[in-house]
Design a protein around this motif. Structure first.
Motif, short mmCIF file in Angstrom:
data_model
loop_
_atom_site.label_atom_id
_atom_site.label_comp_id
_atom_site.label_asym_id
_atom_site.label_seq_id
_atom_site.Cartn_x
_atom_site.Cartn_y
_atom_site.Cartn_z
N ALA A 1 -19.40 -17.07 -4.58
CA ALA A 1 -18.55 -17.06 -5.79
C ALA A 1 -18.24 -15.64 -6.22
O ALA A 1 -17.11 -15.33 -6.63
CB ALA A 1 -19.26 -17.81 -6.92
N GLY A 2 -19.22 -14.74 -6.12
CA GLY A 2 -18.98 -13.36 -6.50
C GLY A 2 -17.95 -12.68 -5.62
O GLY A 2 -17.18 -11.83 -6.10
N THR A 3 -17.91 -13.02 -4.32
CA THR A 3 -16.91 -12.45 -3.43
C THR A 3 -15.50 -12.86 -3.85
O THR A 3 -14.57 -12.04 -3.89
CB THR A 3 -17.18 -12.89 -1.98
OG1 THR A 3 -18.51 -12.50 -1.61
CG2 THR A 3 -16.18 -12.26 -1.04
N LEU A 4 -15.33 -14.14 -4.20
CA LEU A 4 -14.02 -14.61 -4.68
C LEU A 4 -13.64 -13.95 -6.00
O LEU A 4 -12.49 -13.56 -6.21
CB LEU A 4 -14.05 -16.13 -4.83
CG LEU A 4 -14.33 -16.93 -3.54
CD1 LEU A 4 -14.42 -18.42 -3.85
CD2 LEU A 4 -13.26 -16.66 -2.50
N VAL A 5 -14.63 -13.80 -6.88
CA VAL A 5 -14.35 -13.17 -8.19
C VAL A 5 -13.97 -11.71 -8.01
O VAL A 5 -13.08 -11.19 -8.69
CB VAL A 5 -15.59 -13.31 -9.10
CG1 VAL A 5 -15.41 -12.49 -10.37
CG2 VAL A 5 -15.82 -14.78 -9.46
N LEU A 6 -14.63 -11.02 -7.07
CA LEU A 6 -14.31 -9.61 -6.83
C LEU A 6 -12.88 -9.46 -6.31
O LEU A 6 -12.17 -8.51 -6.70
CB LEU A 6 -15.30 -9.02 -5.83
CG LEU A 6 -15.14 -7.52 -5.55
CD1 LEU A 6 -15.49 -6.72 -6.78
CD2 LEU A 6 -16.02 -7.09 -4.38
N SER A 7 -12.46 -10.38 -5.44
CA SER A 7 -11.08 -10.32 -4.96
C SER A 7 -10.09 -10.48 -6.11
O SER A 7 -9.09 -9.74 -6.20
CB SER A 7 -10.86 -11.43 -3.91
OG SER A 7 -11.77 -11.29 -2.83
N ALA A 8 -10.38 -11.43 -7.02
CA ALA A 8 -9.52 -11.61 -8.19
C ALA A 8 -9.57 -10.38 -9.09
O ALA A 8 -8.56 -9.99 -9.69
CB ALA A 8 -9.96 -12.86 -8.96
N ASP A 9 -10.72 -9.75 -9.18
CA ASP A 9 -10.86 -8.56 -10.03
C ASP A 9 -9.98 -7.43 -9.52
O ASP A 9 -9.31 -6.75 -10.31
CB ASP A 9 -12.33 -8.13 -10.06
CG ASP A 9 -12.54 -6.86 -10.85
OD1 ASP A 9 -12.40 -6.93 -12.09
OD2 ASP A 9 -12.86 -5.81 -10.25
N PHE A 10 -9.97 -7.19 -8.20
CA PHE A 10 -9.11 -6.14 -7.65
C PHE A 10 -7.64 -6.47 -7.84
O PHE A 10 -6.80 -5.57 -8.00
CB PHE A 10 -9.41 -5.94 -6.17
CG PHE A 10 -10.66 -5.13 -5.91
CD1 PHE A 10 -10.86 -3.91 -6.53
CD2 PHE A 10 -11.65 -5.61 -5.07
CE1 PHE A 10 -12.01 -3.17 -6.30
CE2 PHE A 10 -12.79 -4.87 -4.83
CZ PHE A 10 -12.98 -3.65 -5.45
N ALA A 11 -7.30 -7.76 -7.81
CA ALA A 11 -5.90 -8.14 -7.96
C ALA A 11 -5.42 -8.04 -9.41
O ALA A 11 -4.26 -7.69 -9.66
CB ALA A 11 -5.70 -9.57 -7.45
N ILE A 12 -6.31 -8.31 -10.37
CA ILE A 12 -5.91 -8.35 -11.79
C ILE A 12 -6.00 -6.97 -12.42
O ILE A 12 -5.06 -6.48 -13.04
CB ILE A 12 -6.78 -9.35 -12.56
CG1 ILE A 12 -6.50 -10.77 -12.04
CG2 ILE A 12 -6.50 -9.27 -14.06
CD1 ILE A 12 -7.40 -11.82 -12.66
N GLY A 13 -7.12 -6.31 -12.24
CA GLY A 13 -7.37 -5.03 -12.91
C GLY A 13 -8.86 -4.78 -12.91
O GLY A 13 -9.57 -5.36 -13.73
N SER A 14 -9.34 -3.98 -12.00
CA SER A 14 -10.76 -3.90 -11.73
C SER A 14 -11.50 -3.06 -12.75
O SER A 14 -11.09 -1.94 -13.09
CB SER A 14 -10.98 -3.32 -10.33
OG SER A 14 -12.34 -3.21 -10.05
N LEU A 15 -12.65 -3.62 -13.21
CA LEU A 15 -13.58 -2.89 -14.06
C LEU A 15 -14.79 -2.49 -13.19
O LEU A 15 -15.28 -3.28 -12.37
CB LEU A 15 -14.05 -3.75 -15.23
CG LEU A 15 -13.01 -4.04 -16.31
CD1 LEU A 15 -13.54 -5.08 -17.28
CD2 LEU A 15 -12.63 -2.77 -17.05
N LEU A 16 -15.28 -1.26 -13.38
CA LEU A 16 -16.37 -0.75 -12.56
C LEU A 16 -17.62 -1.61 -12.70
O LEU A 16 -18.35 -1.84 -11.72
CB LEU A 16 -16.68 0.70 -12.96
CG LEU A 16 -17.81 1.38 -12.19
CD1 LEU A 16 -17.50 1.41 -10.71
CD2 LEU A 16 -18.07 2.77 -12.74
#
Length: 400
Positions: free
Chosen positions: A72-87
């Motif tokens: 689940a975290g891998t999918l969420v990280l992909s969405a994070d890079f696509a939307i606007g990534s927070l460190l």
């Protein structure tokens, strides 16, 4: 049907998730994104909070369901890079990779590091095609820091933890064996002292009491001699009584009875197995008595030899065997009592199983072989595949 409740998140996992969520909200408020290339604009800024919240939820499962949390975290990280990534979202993902290797099934120790290396290599190769070389190399370094580094860190930490747990178990078993040996040595010495006192000192006192009584019955005249004989008889009888009490104390302290020690019987093997099981949580001792119901009881020497062979074999299994089932099988056919004890073979190295928990001298096997041969039987002991098997065939008829 009764349902099993899902395991509650660990307290530390709750704190990590809460700290990550709070840190991400602070960075979002200040507008501190991982990089400015995909920073959301205007009214879409709140979208970066969705991956942050989802990643914090995955952190709650980092210990109780590490495999699901990593996927689940891998999918969420992909969405994070696509939307606007927070460190903070990225940092929480690195913790999920680390936790999956540390707390997950052993299969993840092999899968996650290899998958992290392959995924990083794939991302870097793709970036080399689409972006300048410098940017591609930077992307590869960041990918390695996000996935490869925490994966291999988890492998190292888990290996150290497993080794420490194995050493603790080895130390506990060695201490337990040393205590058992000490108690057995003390009990054996007390029993030997009791036998010596009974056979020699008590015998002499009994002889003194008997002869002084006989002398008193022969000479009924009063005088110093009779008085001396009376004192001798009284003191010998009193000393004999004290000696018997002392013998009883020694036998009680050594685990025996105050009277003559009984010969161990095969019907008491279940008690022996229970005693061994309490001293060996890594083993499962099982008694399988396959003798016919109408089989005559073996002679006392044969039964004693069979009991001692089982006892020594179980002691060897406690010292040297790997965790697993240790069956004790009794068979009787054609005038032969067969005793078989099989224990898992313990090897140290590639298969990951620990080696022997205590060194052996080999005298136990020699003693079992001598017992068997004295009764005219056959004895064999050796490795058969993944088990160490001891087998003794004892004749129950004829010269035995």
């Amino acid at each position: 049907m009764p349902t099993t409740a899902a395991p509650r998140p660990h307290r530390d996992d709750v704190l990590i998730a809460a700290a990550g969520l709070a840190g991400g909200l602070l960075m979002w408020t200040l507008g501190l994104y991982t990089y400015s290339g995909n920073q959301p604009r205007g009214g879409d800024a709140w979208l970066s909070l969705l991956p942050l919240t989802a990643m914090a939820g995955c952190e709650l499962l980092r210990r109780t369901a590490p495999r699901f949390a990593l996927v689940a975290g891998t999918l969420v990280l992909s969405a994070d890079f696509a939307i606007g990534s927070l460190l903070v979202t990225v940092l929480m993902f690195t913790d999920l990779v680390y936790a999956a290797v540390l707390y997950g099934p052993k299969r993840l120790i092999r899968v996650v590091p290899v998958a992290s290396v392959l995924s990083t290599a794939a991302v870097t190769a793709t970036a080399l095609v689409l972006r300048p070389v410098a940017d591609s190399l930077l992307i590869g370094i960041v990918g390695a820091l996000v996935s490869v580094a925490p994966a291999f860190t988890g492998v190292v930490v888990r290996q150290h933890r497993d080794e420490a747990a194995a050493e603790r178990l080895r130390a506990e078993q060695t201490a337990l064996l040393a205590e058992m040996d000490r108690r057995e040595a003390v009990g054996t010495e007390r029993a030997r002292m009791a036998r010596e006192l009974h056979d020699m000192v008590a015998g002499h006192l009994s002889a003194i009491a008997i002869h002084s009584t006989a002398a008193l019955s022969l000479d009924r005249r009063d005088g110093p001699a009779r008085e001396a004989l009376s004192v001798i008889r009284e003191n010998s009888v009193q000393g004999l009584s004290e000696m018997r009490r002392l013998i009883g104390l020694l036998r009680d302290a050594s685990g025996g009875e105050s009277g003559p020690a009984a010969v161990p019987r095969l019907h008491s093997l279940d008690v022996l197995l229970d005693q061994m099981a309490s001293a060996a949580p890594h083993a499962r001792f099982v008694l399988r008595d396959e003798r016919p119901a109408d089989a005559p009881p073996p002679p006392a020497p044969v039964e004693l030899a069979a009991y001692r062979i089982v006892q020594e074999s179980l002691t060897n299994a406690l010292k040297h065997a790997a965790p697993g089932e240790v069956p004790v099988v009794l068979e009787q056919d054609a005038g032969v009592l067969t005793v078989t004890v099989a224990s898992p073979w313990a090897t140290a190295g590639a298969d990951g199983r620990p080696g022997p928990r205590a060194p052996g001298s080999g005298s136990g096997l020699i003693g079992m072989r001598e017992r068997t041969e004295l009764l005219g039987g056959t004895f064999e002991a050796g490795r058969h595949g993944d088990v160490w098997r001891v087998r003794a065939a004892l004749p129950v008829k004829g010269e035995a």
